[in-house]
Each structure stands twice: as C-alpha cells, then as structure tokens.
Design a protein around this motif. Structure first.
Motif, PDB file in Angstrom:
ATOM      1  N   UNK A   1       0.868  -1.174   0.000  1.00  0.00           N
ATOM      2  CA  UNK A   1       0.000   0.000   0.000  1.00  0.00           C
ATOM      3  C   UNK A   1       0.903   1.221   0.000  1.00  0.00           C
ATOM      4  N   UNK A   2       0.799   2.020  -1.054  1.00  0.00           N
ATOM      5  CA  UNK A   2       1.657   3.195  -1.177  1.00  0.00           C
ATOM      6  C   UNK A   2       1.009   4.350  -0.419  1.00  0.00           C
ATOM      7  N   UNK A   3       1.281   4.422   0.846  1.00  0.00           N
ATOM      8  CA  UNK A   3       0.735   5.497   1.663  1.00  0.00           C
ATOM      9  C   UNK A   3       1.631   6.724   1.567  1.00  0.00           C
ATOM     10  N   UNK A   4       1.058   7.897   1.368  1.00  0.00           N
ATOM     11  CA  UNK A   4       1.872   9.119   1.399  1.00  0.00           C
ATOM     12  C   UNK A   4       2.533   9.264   2.769  1.00  0.00           C
ATOM     13  N   UNK A   5       3.686   9.927   2.771  1.00  0.00           N
ATOM     14  CA  UNK A   5       4.423  10.070   4.030  1.00  0.00           C
ATOM     15  C   UNK A   5       3.587  10.795   5.086  1.00  0.00           C
ATOM     16  N   UNK A   6       2.773  11.767   4.655  1.00  0.00           N
ATOM     17  CA  UNK A   6       1.927  12.475   5.602  1.00  0.00           C
ATOM     18  C   UNK A   6       0.892  11.564   6.244  1.00  0.00           C
TER      19      UNK A   6
END
Length: 540
Positions: A3-8
C-alpha cells in the motif's frame, strides 16, 4: 501487494496510534495505586518484594530460594518501577502488563488503519470488550506481555511486505529473545509460529524455512543458556526443577489440564466478544466466496491462520489455561471488526447490525447483570447507585449516537467500552478483593506475631499456594515453618503461632491444640482461618 501510503498519511497513522495507546494506558491504570494483592498476582508481587530486599537475580525467589517456573524478567521490571517508592504496589506490579496492552492497541491500529481507520478503531473496541483482556491487563500477566511480543513480530513481517516498511530482521530476533526472557521456551515458539504462519499462507517458502531454522537455532541456544543459569543459581537439583516446571510439567498436564478442544470451546466465553464474533465473520467470509481477496481480506486470513496456529499449538501440551492463548486475541479482534471495513455483502451488513445492537444495549445488559449479582452478594454490592447512574448515562448517549450518522458506529462502541471497563473497575475489582481478601487476616496475624515474637507455623496452606498469598502481606524475610499433615504439628514446641483453616482446626485430634481458643478468626481467601497461640506452660 504494497500500500503506497503518502508520508503524511503514514505520519498521521503513527500519531493516531500513539495517541490511542496513551489513552488506553490511562484507562488500564486508572484507579490503581495501592490495591490489595489477591490471587495469582501474589506470587509475582512476592518475587518483587524479595528482589527489592536482596537485589536482582536471574530467577525470582520465594523464601530466599530461586523459583524454577520463570526467569526474573518481569520481576526486574517491577523491581525497577518499585525502587523509587521503596515498596511494591499494585501499580508498579501491573504497569508492565498495562504498557504491553497499550502496545497491542497501537499495533492493532497500525495494522488496520491503512485500509480503514474505522476498522482500526473498532478492532480496538473489540479488543477492549474481550473479558480475558480486561482481567489480564489489570494484573501481572506474562501471557499478555507475550501477546504484545507476538503481535509485534507479526506486524514487522506484515508491514515489510504490505506497507513498504524497512526490513527489520534484527528487531524480530530481539523480540524472540525478549519473548523467551519473559515466558521461557513458549515465549519464543509462539511468536515464531505466528510469523511462520504468515509466510506459509503467503507461500514465502524461502523466508519460512530460513526464519524457522534461525529461530530453532536461537531456541536451542536460549534453552542451553537457561539451563546454565539455572545450574549457576541453584545447582543440579534446581536445574532439574527448571526442566520439570518449564518443559515436562507443561507437557504432561501436572501444571493443569484440559481437553483437546478446550481452547476452541472455552474461548466462546473467555474471549467474548472478539472470539465468537470472529467465528461468525469467518463464516461470512466463506459464504461470500470471493476468489481474489482484497488486501484487507488477506489480512483477515493471515490473522485467522496465526490465531489457529496459536490455539492448535498450545492444544498439544496437556497444561491448558485460558490466559495461555492471549496472543491470538488481537487477531480475533481484527477479524471480528472486519465487517466495518467492507461495504458489500448482506451477511456483513447483518453482522454490523448485530455488533451495533450489542454495543448499544451493553450498558443496560450490565445493569441487569449487576442486579442479578446483588442477590448473590447483597452486602458487597449494596451500594450500586453511582454505577447505575454511570451506566444509565452511557445508555442514553449510546442511543443518541444512533441518531447521528457520523456517530452511529463510534458512539455505541465507545459507550460499550466505557460501560464495561467502568463496571469492572468500580464493581468487579472491589468485589473480588473483598471476597478473596487475604490482606486483612494476614496483617492481623503479623501484628500479633510482632507483639509476641515466636516461630510462625503455616499448616496445610501449601508452600507454593495459599502460603504465597499470606506471605505477600508480611513483606519481610521471616520464613515460616510449613506443615501439611496433623502428625507434623506434634513436634512443634511452644511458644509458636499457628495458622490454619477453621475446618483443619476443628478436625485436629491433638488435645494440646484442640484446647486452644483461637486468638483470631477471620476470612482468608474466601474461607475462615484461625490463628492459634501455642504458649509455654506456666510453672506453679
């Protein structure tokens, strides 16, 4: 699948999980400062008291002798927390378990929130609504600490593959060592099995065999070190005691026993609500019959495999106690809350309605349960007005939350959690400490012994059983004389103080003792006990 979660978003989930963990920790320790020590906690508090008086050691001690069933890891934690206070309290004894439980809350949220924050929050609610989790969190529980270790190992393996987290193999092996230090061989085997079940379901054969072999080698090294430390601490005889208590005793059932299906059937009550609802969810998943499960459903299947492996693996030894399978509970809680992570499927809609109904009505159900319990314990439960007000308020708030779409799920769940924990802390704990009180009688005996010093004899209390519950209130190095059979009392010379149950006193046929009028008669661990003063005969 990652799952490519944004760093934020990753940072938000970390902050939210830590905030939830902190709130959970406050809930876990509220009202706990200097409560009376009862039941199984007595053993661990006695360990810490002796360590506070004599300093740390590899194994905890009772009566100045090393105790073979545990390493001193948890006792060291309590000792460190107790050093600033100069005494062991219920807070310093329970705090390591409470921290472990809070860590479980953090990890459960981090596992599920990337798919659905609602799933994460309601997984925590299912965890907090499970009966054994509540009772073990507010106690000294090595199995709860092991549950945190096992879930952390599972999380590290899963997060690497699915959340694009860095591979932290060194942390995994550190956790295995920590599990062994806390719970002995089983503390390394269970986390290893949990991660191996993930590799097996995921068909990661290389990781499965390499990790399994490394863990096996680590287990052999830890067992060798354990036996070496045992030999250094108490010699050959003590080393054989460690083998008997930590290995053979658990396999042959001498430490407690149960049937083959004990964990699968008893958990319907011991781990309600999470376990029975998790079974219904898995049945709904089978009925749904999707051929290509989504990532969230895959997590459910991984959790199911890990939970089944824990329950099957611990069904092999003859020794079975409900708390042993605590490592499966976080998995069951995640599974039980899964219907709130999906929007399709009629069976999942029914399960959501069922859970929502239980959460909404739980304050009323608890109030009814208290009224029934008051008939059995009329005196301890005479004053319940405050808890009825609290439950009534929570019931109203839960019903009002149903009218607001944004609160329709979270409101009843929160009300149910607060209702159950408030009832446990305000009613169940005080009732248990009153019914199973050991402090009042023990301190009264201590006062008499200090006023007229003489040897203390504990008759038929069991050196590793009720005697522990008695001596934990003495908190001193006085080693009593232990007797088991009435014939063993005949050599006892006056002056002496004798403690025994009233039933044992009435069954004595020794006229020297039967003629004594008890100095003290009071309840001890739910049964009447007496204190006898065997005085020297006065010369005319």
């Amino acid at each position: 699948m990652n799952i490519a979660l944004p760093s934020g978003q990753r940072a938000t989930i970390r902050r939210q999980s830590l905030g939830l963990g902190l709130l959970a920790l406050l809930l876990f320790i509220v009202g706990n400062w200097h409560q009376a020590i009862i039941g199984f906690d007595s053993r661990f508090v006695l360990f810490a008291q002796e360590m506070l008086r004599h300093g740390p050691s590899f194994f905890p001690t009772t009566y100045g002798q090393p105790y073979a069933d545990y390493l001193a890891t948890s006792t060291l934690l309590t000792w460190l927390l107790s050093l600033p206070l100069g005494q062991v309290t219920s807070l310093t004894a329970w705090l390591p378990t409470a921290v472990a439980s809070a860590l479980i809350v953090v990890l459960v949220y981090r596992l599920t929130a990337p798919y659905s924050p609602r799933w994460g929050l309601l997984s925590i609610a299912m965890l907090l609504l499970s009966s054994t989790f509540i009772s073990e969190t507010r106690a000294v529980s090595l199995d709860q600490m092991l549950a945190a270790v096992a879930l952390a190992v599972f999380y590290l393996g899963y997060a690497h593959d699915h959340f694009a987290a860095a591979k932290r193999l060194h942390w995994v092996f550190f956790l295995l060592l920590l599990g062994f230090a806390i719970r002995g061989p089983i503390g390394l085997v269970i986390p290893t099995g949990v991660l191996c079940s993930y590799y097996l379901i995921n068909r990661q054969w290389r990781q499965l065999f390499s990790f399994g072999l490394l863990a096996l080698a680590l287990l052999a090294a830890c067992v060798g070190l354990l036996l070496l430390l045992a030999k250094l601490s108490g010699g050959e005889d003590f080393m054989h005691d460690v083998i008997r208590m930590q290995f053979l005793g658990r396999m042959d059932g001498s430490e407690g026993s149960g049937g083959v299906l004990y964990y699968f059937t008893s958990s319907l009550g011991n781990y309600a609500l999470a376990y029975p609802l998790a079974l219904l969810v898995l049945l709904a998943v089978l009925m749904d019959g999707r051929r290509a499960p989504a990532p969230a459903l895959k997590l459910v299947l991984y959790c199911a495999a890990a939970a089944v492996l824990v329950m099957l693996g611990l069904s092999v030894p003859q020794a079975k106690k409900a708390r042993y399978i605590l490592p499966m509970l976080p998995m069951a809680a995640i599974i039980a809350a899964y219907p709130f992570a999906v929007t399709q499927g009629r069976q999942f809609a029914w399960l959501r309605a069922l859970m929502l109904g239980i959460w909404t009505l739980l304050p009323t159900l608890l109030a009814i349960g208290l009224m029934v319990a008051r008939r059995r314990y009329p005196e301890p439960l005479a004053d319940l007005e405050l808890i009825f007000v609290v439950l009534g308020t929570l019931q109203v708030l839960a019903l009002l939350a149903l009218l607001r779409s944004r609160l329709r799920t979270y409101g009843p769940a929160l009300a149910a959690v607060l209702a159950l924990w408030t009832t446990y802390i305000m009613v169940v704990e005080p009732l248990e400490r009153q019914v199973y009180d050991t402090r009042t009688f023990s301190l009264a005996v201590k006062a008499h012994v200090q006023q007229q010093p003489a040897p203390l004899v504990l008759h038929a209390l069991g050196k590793d059983a009720k005697a522990i519950k008695f001596m934990v209130n003495f908190d001193c190095d006085k080693v009593p004389l232990f007797t088991q059979l009435p014939a063993e009392l005949k050599p006892v010379q006056a002056p002496a103080w004798l403690v025994m149950s009233q039933a044992d006193f009435q069954a004595l046929d020794d006229p020297r003792l039967r003629s004594i009028t008890p100095t003290l008669t009071a309840a001890f661990d739910k049964n009447p006990y007496v204190l006898l003063h065997l005085a020297k005969a006065t010369t005319p």
